[in-house]
Design a protein around this motif. Structure first.
Motif, PDB file in Angstrom:
ATOM      1  N   GLU B 265       0.833  -1.196   0.000  1.00 49.99           N
ATOM      2  CA  GLU B 265       0.000   0.000   0.000  1.00 49.99           C
ATOM      3  C   GLU B 265       0.873   1.254   0.000  1.00 49.99           C
ATOM      4  OE1 GLU B 265      -3.633   0.231   0.150  1.00 49.99           O
ATOM      5  OE2 GLU B 265      -3.214  -1.749  -0.678  1.00 49.99           O
ATOM      6  N   LYS B 268       2.262   2.214  -3.291  1.00 51.57           N
ATOM      7  CA  LYS B 268       1.282   2.933  -4.116  1.00 51.57           C
ATOM      8  C   LYS B 268       1.277   4.425  -3.767  1.00 51.57           C
ATOM      9  CE  LYS B 268      -1.894  -0.998  -4.244  1.00 51.57           C
ATOM     10  NZ  LYS B 268      -3.155  -1.459  -3.629  1.00 51.57           N
ATOM     11  N   LYS B 271       4.142   6.082  -5.400  1.00 52.47           N
ATOM     12  CA  LYS B 271       3.870   6.309  -6.832  1.00 52.47           C
ATOM     13  C   LYS B 271       2.998   7.546  -7.014  1.00 52.47           C
ATOM     14  CE  LYS B 271       4.431   1.927  -9.229  1.00 52.47           C
ATOM     15  NZ  LYS B 271       4.142   0.801  -8.297  1.00 52.47           N
ATOM     16  N   ARG B 272       1.957   7.631  -6.190  1.00 55.94           N
ATOM     17  CA  ARG B 272       1.056   8.781  -6.299  1.00 55.94           C
ATOM     18  C   ARG B 272       1.777  10.088  -5.973  1.00 55.94           C
ATOM     19  NH1 ARG B 272      -4.073   7.533  -2.819  1.00 55.94           N
ATOM     20  NH2 ARG B 272      -4.553   9.683  -3.366  1.00 55.94           N
TER      21      ARG B 272
END
Lengths: 381, 282
Positions: B265, B268, B271-272
């Motif tokens: 998680e 992610k 990445k965002r």
């Protein structure tokens, strides 16, 4: 810093600490919400993933301190930030970082205490706790910040010292510095001097994790790099294994202190203003140093030969830098937002005829230049 | 078998650590260490990739004997240290070993939050129902009515069920075994690591020195016999009535689910946030 100041920004002290930490290579932060330190967590929750680091909000400050030690053992520069009540909870694992020599930085944005105390008014009541808060004899480094730029630069310095000496470094800020916004020009990361811990380059079978070189600081292998060794909060031998042998205990504890005392010249830092011909001086740190600076300028404009000694390093107490001031001056004023903590240290190292005058405020209000002026005038006359 | 055991001992125990160990003769901790080593061997994990962390107490001394990256932390806090290790280097397999007092009294808060957070860690909890190292004081799992050095008139508090607590707190994998069921411990540790989320393996163990001695089970054989007689497999328990299950406890897998894992998680989030890729990171 470049001429066109590309990094000129209006930021608060807490944000400057964040930028300093990232610039120093901090890539792990664990914290728990507490005013007036929360901005550090909030901003890092956004900034850490941007730089590929990790932010985690833990279940309490005990856990935050444990997590940053774990991350540091895995090779990542780590930090936590809190205020008095959380700092009390961190003392247990702070001791672990001292005995296992795990580099890490702990920011304590001080507010009034004890207990829940005065949320959220400025104070400097945690100075002695920062030095002696965790149980047992231990070396530790405590630095104080008094401006937004300080908050950046001293945070970088905190990481550098922590990595070099393998010791936790406490940054003491306070509510005033934390929430004051100032325009600062932050240097580019590549222009900063950044120190990293020394990793062993010997084959794993030759690695003796707690032997220590002539500096007293052992090379530090990160978990997972092929050097399988033991880290413990028990007093240990050079292999890291628990020991009860008096000669090993003595050698271990001596080395922990020696590694810091051999670095006094680098670790201990003060700043001086108008000290060359000063007959009296104000010795101050944190936000109070800002008021003291102003008061000294006001005093000089009245023709008073007063100077400022601003303490950046609070512990190990910079005796060799304070003593000459005590010999030079007939009196020094030590204003603090507590009942008198650093003034005890000043008194302790005072072997001259210099008078050490306390000025204490503990009503949740910042000490102002105006209230210092009469004390300076009286001291100088 | 004997040759196999010797091979594992040579492979996974530290040759430069001074033995004998600190545990009493007949202590269950050695059985747990043996099961852990066999599970790791079966999984084919590299020793360099494993971090074994512990807290304080008799169980806390386990890592010092094992040839991994080992970390003996403060009382109750080993999950917090393990959290930092794992997040800083998710490639490491991080295993914690704790006692019942360590994990559910002083470390209770960290335990439930680690389970809720679902970081890829395995928590082995050796539950001997007593504080052994400090001299037999009652712990959060000491049964009602039993005797301890701080419960001289019989214990008036009620015990935690560690595994059930872990299930409720959200652990991805939860299992219970006993030191009588040595191969079950091994299987459960293996399954827990394979699950990939936060796993709890509770092992009922014997402290005949401090618990058994005060509760009519003064030797390890009697205590292991008690485990044999009172343990019921999860499968068998499903077919038994509450009356038949009175005084018994279940062994086997109590939870084995797949949930989003914290490290995945967080990747992610990186990445965002536009982070550089793992290999490009400064």
């Amino acid at each position: 810093m470049s001429g066109n100041l590309p990094n000129r920004r209006l930021i608060q002290g807490n944000e400057a600490i964040v930028e300093g930490a990232l610039a120093a290579g901090c890539r792990f932060f664990a914290g728990y919400p507490i005013t007036p330190a929360s901005e550090i967590s909030e901003i890092l929750s956004a900034r850490m993933p941007e730089v590929g680091g990790t932010f985690i909000q833990m279940e309490d400050e005990i856990a935050s301190m444990g997590a940053i030690i774990g991350a540091s053992l895995a090779g990542t520069k780590s930090m936590t930030a809190t205020s008095g009540p959380g700092f009390s909870l961190m003392q247990e694992n702070l001791g672990f970082a001292c005995i296992a020599e795990v580099p890490c930085v702990v920011v304590n944005v001080m507010r009034g205490g004890p207990s829940t105390g005065l949320p959220t008014s400025p104070a400097q009541g945690d100075v002695m706790q920062a030095r002696w808060g965790t149980h047992g004899d231990h070396p530790i480094i405590v630095l104080a910040v008094s401006t937004v730029l300080d908050s950046f630069e001293i945070t970088v310095r905190a990481f550098n010292l922590s990595e070099k000496y393998r010791v936790p470094v406490i940054i003491l800020s306070d509510e005033v510095v934390a929430h004051t916004r100032e325009t600062v020009s932050l240097p580019a990361w590549e222009d900063l001097e950044v120190t990293d811990r020394i990793s062993p380059d010997t084959p794993p079978e030759w690695y003796v994790p707690y032997e220590g070189s002539s500096s007293g600081v052992p090379d530090m292998a990160a978990f997972g790099k092929g050097y399988r060794y033991h880290v413990t909060g028990l007093v240990h031998d050079v292999r890291g294994f628990p020991t009860q042998r008096p000669e090993e205990i003595e050698a271990f504890t001596s080395r922990l202190f020696r590694k810091i005392s051999q670095g006094f010249h680098e670790i201990q830092k003060v700043e001086t203003v108008f000290m060359e011909d000063a007959e009296t001086a104000v010795i101050a740190y944190g936000s109070v140093a800002r008021s003291a600076h102003r008061a000294v300028i006001m005093g000089r404009s009245q023709g008073l030969r007063v100077g400022l000694l601003k303490l950046v390093t609070l512990f190990p107490f910079p005796r060799r830098l304070v003593e000459p001031v005590l010999h030079q001056c007939k009196a020094v004023l030590v204003p603090e937002m507590n009942m008198g903590q650093i003034s005890r240290e000043v008194n302790r190292v005072n072997s001259s005829a210099c008078r050490v005058i306390k000025h204490n405020r503990f009503d949740g209000q910042l000490i102002t230049p105006e209230e210092l002026m009469p004390r300076i005038e009286k001291m100088t006359s | 078998m004997a040759k196999e055991v010797t091979k594992l001992v040579h492979e996974y125990l530290r040759h430069d650590k001074k033995f004998p160990h600190v545990w009493c003769p007949g202590c269950g901790n050695g059985i747990v260490l043996g099961a852990l080593i066999r599970a790791i061997d079966r999984l084919g994990l590299e020793k360099d990739e494993i971090v074994l962390a512990s807290g304080i107490g008799c169980s806390g001394r386990m890592p010092v004997y094992a040839d991994f990256n080992t970390l003996h932390t403060t009382h109750g806090r080993c999950l917090t240290f393990a959290t930092g290790v794992k997040l800083a280097n998710p490639a490491l397999t991080v295993i914690t070993v704790m006692g019942d007092g360590d994990a559910t009294a002083i470390g209770g808060n960290h335990f439930i939050h680690a389970a809720r957070r679902n970081l890829d860690l395995t928590a082995i909890i050796i539950n001997n129902q007593i504080y052994g190292m400090t001299g037999g004081q009652f712990s959060p799992t000491t049964p009602y009515g039993s005797h301890a050095s701080t419960a001289r008139y019989g214990h008036i508090e009620h015990a935690f069920s560690i595994s059930e607590l872990a299930v409720t707190a959200g652990a991805s994998f939860v299992a219970r075994a006993t030191v009588y069921h040595a191969t079950l411990i091994e299987d459960m540790i293996k399954k827990s690591i394979e699950n990939g989320g936060f796993g709890v393996v509770e092992v009922i163990s014997n402290c005949h020195t401090e618990y058994g001695r005060r509760n009519n089970m003064a030797d390890p054989v009697t205590m292991l016999q008690w485990m044999k007689e009172h343990a019921v497999t999860v499968e068998k328990a499903g077919k038994m009535s509450p009356e038949e299950l009175a005084g018994k406890f279940t062994v086997g897998v109590l939870a084995d689910v797949k949930k989003p894992v914290y490290t995945e998680e967080y990747e992610k989030i990186r990445k965002r946030a536009g982070a550089p890729k793992a290999g490009e990171r400064a």
